[in-house]
Design an enzyme around this catalytic site. Structure first.
Site, short mmCIF file in Angstrom:
data_model
loop_
_atom_site.label_atom_id
_atom_site.label_comp_id
_atom_site.label_asym_id
_atom_site.label_seq_id
_atom_site.Cartn_x
_atom_site.Cartn_y
_atom_site.Cartn_z
N CYS A 96 0.78 -0.59 0.89
CA CYS A 96 1.56 0.63 1.11
C CYS A 96 1.90 0.83 2.58
O CYS A 96 2.83 1.58 2.91
CB CYS A 96 0.82 1.86 0.58
SG CYS A 96 -0.76 2.18 1.38
N SER B 171 -5.42 -0.26 10.44
CA SER B 171 -4.97 0.56 9.32
C SER B 171 -4.55 1.95 9.77
O SER B 171 -4.95 2.43 10.84
CB SER B 171 -6.09 0.69 8.28
OG SER B 171 -6.42 -0.56 7.73
N GLN C 229 -7.30 -6.05 -0.48
CA GLN C 229 -5.89 -6.43 -0.57
C GLN C 229 -5.63 -7.77 0.10
O GLN C 229 -4.86 -8.60 -0.42
CB GLN C 229 -5.04 -5.32 0.05
CG GLN C 229 -5.06 -4.03 -0.77
CD GLN C 229 -4.51 -2.84 0.00
OE1 GLN C 229 -4.57 -2.79 1.23
NE2 GLN C 229 -3.99 -1.86 -0.72
N GLY D 25 -0.05 8.63 -12.31
CA GLY D 25 -0.46 7.27 -12.01
C GLY D 25 -1.95 7.11 -12.26
O GLY D 25 -2.72 8.06 -12.06
N ALA D 26 -2.36 5.93 -12.68
CA ALA D 26 -3.77 5.71 -13.01
C ALA D 26 -4.30 4.43 -12.37
O ALA D 26 -5.19 3.77 -12.90
CB ALA D 26 -3.95 5.64 -14.53
N GLU E 5 -5.45 2.19 -8.59
CA GLU E 5 -6.55 2.25 -7.63
C GLU E 5 -6.47 3.47 -6.73
O GLU E 5 -7.49 4.11 -6.46
CB GLU E 5 -6.54 0.97 -6.77
CG GLU E 5 -7.69 0.90 -5.79
CD GLU E 5 -7.66 -0.36 -4.93
OE1 GLU E 5 -8.59 -0.55 -4.14
OE2 GLU E 5 -6.70 -1.15 -5.06
#
Length: 435
Positions: free
Chosen positions: A50, A109, A120, A189-190, A192
């Site tokens: 993302c 990050s 990831q 949304g389901a 992570e």
């Protein structure tokens, strides 16, 4: 061979650019294979999250590698190279390896020290390995980087009170509402990110949580873990009408919450609504932010919430940067010991010397050639050389880690007529460059 990283992230590109340059999970393998077929590219791994899209590659030459990485990115996303180029960064050799260590450890990050990026990066490497776009160098590098990041999170406090984008989303809700007691929340949304959000919501006093997902079984699975309710995807707006807080994180490639529908909904809704969009590409149309009482936050808006990391974290980061420098030096020492890098560079130089001799001969035999024709012939000749050498170089890299590596490398040098002097000169130049 050179290690080259190209990418864009939350430092170099706003979300409206990043969301256009995300590799879909279903297309990861095809993207890796397509990139591997580009000239100059010997190995590659694609990391797409993302907050970043980055390609770590092994290339035969830096300048051609940069060009073909940019060309691949532009072609894959069907965008003009000139439009994406201002947002791209490049790291070469030691900088590229150093950057990968920092990324994987969570030091680069949006949320300093977050652990999600480790998984990831590991996933990106595993996909590339399965697709056979990695080889000797990237296999070694990614294994070392992942091992290092695991040690960092286990032995330091960098990820204490683990913060993530999902954590930041919950903090925004707390800042806006104060107490979250008796607030109604809807998660769309389901995956992570939604699961992480639910973990951060635990103990916040929210008793009314509804999960909506296109695949209902996934929503039910998550709801069972957190004692939440499941809402029908087709009735999403009905659930939004009753919500105080909405967290949206789906894999949709187009916005699923539209401005026109929300305009109508908010005109009927008695209270304001906080909507936090942590999807990339964004799941909520940006124009929704202009609707009265519709408070919209996206990933970039969350940056301020998590920027105030503790002094202890900053101290740990400085220590880790010094440790990373040692790790980077160790990696390149290992690379030198492979013994194949000087051989490869000697091979390339010999091929280019042969090209230069051929071009001089051509100029003497065809004095009528224009400068443009001469340049074009030279480019095509170099292209043929690069294509001819690509496979032998890849095979040599693999030979270098086999049991009889020394013998295989000597045979390779004999076949291509490389003398010890040719290789020694390159080794000295390499030592001077990295000293």
């Amino acid at each position: 061979m050179f290690i080259l990283t190209m990418g864009l992230n939350h430092h170099t590109a706003p979300i409206d650019i990043r969301e256009k340059l995300v590799f879909k999970e279903t297309e990861e393998e095809m993207a890796l294979v397509t990139l591997q077929q580009e000239k100059s590219i010997l190995e590659n791994v694609i990391i797409s999250t993302c907050n970043r899209t980055e390609i770590v590659a092994v290339v035969d030459q830096i300048h051609t590698g940069r060009y073909y990485l940019k060309r691949f990115m532009a072609n894959w996303f069907q965008m003009d190279m000139e439009k994406i180029e201002p947002y791209l960064f490049f790291h070469e050799e030691t900088e590229a390896v150093n950057h990968l260590y920092k990324v994987t450890a969570g030091l680069d990050s949006l949320v300093l020290g977050e652990t999600q990026i480790l998984g990831q990066v590991k996933h990106a490497f595993e996909i590339a390995k399965q697709t056979e776009t990695t080889g000797t160098l990237l296999n070694k590098l990614f294994r070392e980087v992942v091992t290092f990041a695991k040690k960092v999170h286990h032995h330091t406090k960098i990820n204490e009170n683990a913060v993530s984008v999902s954590y930041a989303a919950v903090e925004v809700a707390k800042k806006l509402y104060g107490s979250l007691d008796n607030k109604k929340i809807v998660l769309v949304g389901a995956g992570e990110m939604s699961e992480l959000a639910l973990q951060n919501l635990a103990g916040s006093g929210i008793a009314d949580i509804t999960i909506i997902n296109r695949t209902k079984s996934n929503a039910e699975l998550l709801a069972n873990q957190f004692q939440a309710k499941v809402g029908a995807y087709e009735n999403m707006n009905e659930h939004l009408m009753l919500a105080d807080i909405v967290l949206v994180s789906t894999s949709a490639t187009e916005p699923i919450i539209k401005q026109a529908a929300m305009q109508d909904l908010m005109e009927q809704k008695a209270s304001s609504m906080l909507v936090i969009d942590i999807g990339l590409p964004r799941n909520v149309e940006h124009d929704c932010s202009y609707i009265p009482n519709f408070h919209l936050y996206d990933i970039d808006d969350l940056a301020g919430v998590v920027s105030a990391n503790s002094l202890e974290r900053q101290r740990i980061v400085l220590e880790l940067e010094n440790t990373i420098e040692v790790e980077v030096r160790n990696f390149f020492e290992w690379e030198k010991q492979l013994g194949v890098v000087p051989v490869i560079r000697a091979l390339r130089e010999k091929a280019l010397d042969m090209q230069e001799v051929a071009m001089t001969s051509l100029e003497n035999k065809l004095p009528g050639l224009t400068e443009r024709e001469y340049i074009q012939i030279g480019k095509h000749m170099k292209s043929i050389i690069n294509q001819m050498l690509k496979q032998p170089i890849s095979e040599l890299k693999e030979m270098s880690v086999e049991e009889d590596a020394t013998t295989s490398i000597e045979h390779f040098k004999r076949i291509f007529g490389l003398s010890e002097t040719d290789v020694t000169v390159i080794e000295k130049e390499q030592a001077e460059t990295r000293s």
